[in-house]
Design a protein around this motif. Sequence first.
Motif, PDB file in Angstrom:
ATOM      1  N   ALA A   9     -18.790 -11.504  37.734  1.00 29.48           N
ATOM      2  CA  ALA A   9     -19.333 -12.981  37.976  1.00 29.48           C
ATOM      3  C   ALA A   9     -20.900 -13.088  37.824  1.00 29.48           C
ATOM      4  N   LYS A  10     -21.648 -12.200  37.782  1.00 27.90           N
ATOM      5  CA  LYS A  10     -23.179 -12.039  37.651  1.00 27.90           C
ATOM      6  C   LYS A  10     -23.666 -11.510  36.098  1.00 27.90           C
ATOM      7  N   THR A  11     -22.694 -11.509  35.288  1.00 24.62           N
ATOM      8  CA  THR A  11     -23.200 -10.782  34.233  1.00 24.62           C
ATOM      9  C   THR A  11     -23.485 -11.736  32.954  1.00 24.62           C
ATOM     10  N   TYR A  12     -24.480 -11.287  32.085  1.00 22.99           N
ATOM     11  CA  TYR A  12     -24.498 -12.400  30.998  1.00 22.99           C
ATOM     12  C   TYR A  12     -24.345 -11.512  29.522  1.00 22.99           C
ATOM     13  N   GLY A  13     -23.269 -12.355  28.701  1.00 23.13           N
ATOM     14  CA  GLY A  13     -22.949 -11.848  27.556  1.00 23.13           C
ATOM     15  C   GLY A  13     -21.975 -10.529  27.279  1.00 23.13           C
ATOM     16  N   VAL A  14     -21.712  -9.840  28.372  1.00 25.57           N
ATOM     17  CA  VAL A  14     -20.962  -8.677  28.381  1.00 25.57           C
ATOM     18  C   VAL A  14     -19.988  -8.611  29.772  1.00 25.57           C
ATOM     19  N   HIS A  15     -18.980  -8.204  29.913  1.00 27.91           N
ATOM     20  CA  HIS A  15     -18.277  -7.772  31.166  1.00 27.91           C
ATOM     21  C   HIS A  15     -17.705  -6.479  31.285  1.00 27.91           C
ATOM     22  N   PHE A  16     -17.335  -6.123  32.278  1.00 32.11           N
ATOM     23  CA  PHE A  16     -16.612  -4.952  32.388  1.00 32.11           C
ATOM     24  C   PHE A  16     -15.111  -5.140  32.059  1.00 32.11           C
TER      25      PHE A  16
END
Length: 164
Positions: free
Chosen positions: A85-92
Amino acid sequence: MTAPIDTAERERLDGLISETLADLELAYERVGAGSFLVTLEGEHKLRTMTWLVVQDHTLLVEAFFMRAPAENAAGTYAFLLGRNAKTYGVHFSIDRVGDIFLTGQIPLLAVTAEEIDRILGCVGTYADDNFDPAIALGFAAAIEREKAWRAKLAADAGNAAKPG
């Protein structure tokens, strides 16, 4: 639907990525046209190997984060999912065997030197900041066994050093 990029645009992006990685002084290998394996150095996760791959419509960003948790998989995945929810551009994300990656796609029209720098900075930060907590959740028993083994080695070395 837009058509896939042409050869000239693919070559331009290949050059832009090569030049940007060199300017950022990052270690990388150009594996093929538009395909780069970048090494991001960290403090907690010492190395994060990150793919940048020019596709027909997007730049794929993919970095291995850690293997599938040996225990507490649900807790480990929940921890990382909460980080998304707090990432930019990539995610887990996870693959079919449960290994964990950082993944994302950038529209080719948005690929600039600044955006490559930003996205690689995000990958490095997210990998480094979340590695220790994720490992602690997914491998607690292995960590305890390692600590016990190291303590025994230290005790044995201390006893061996004493005159007998």
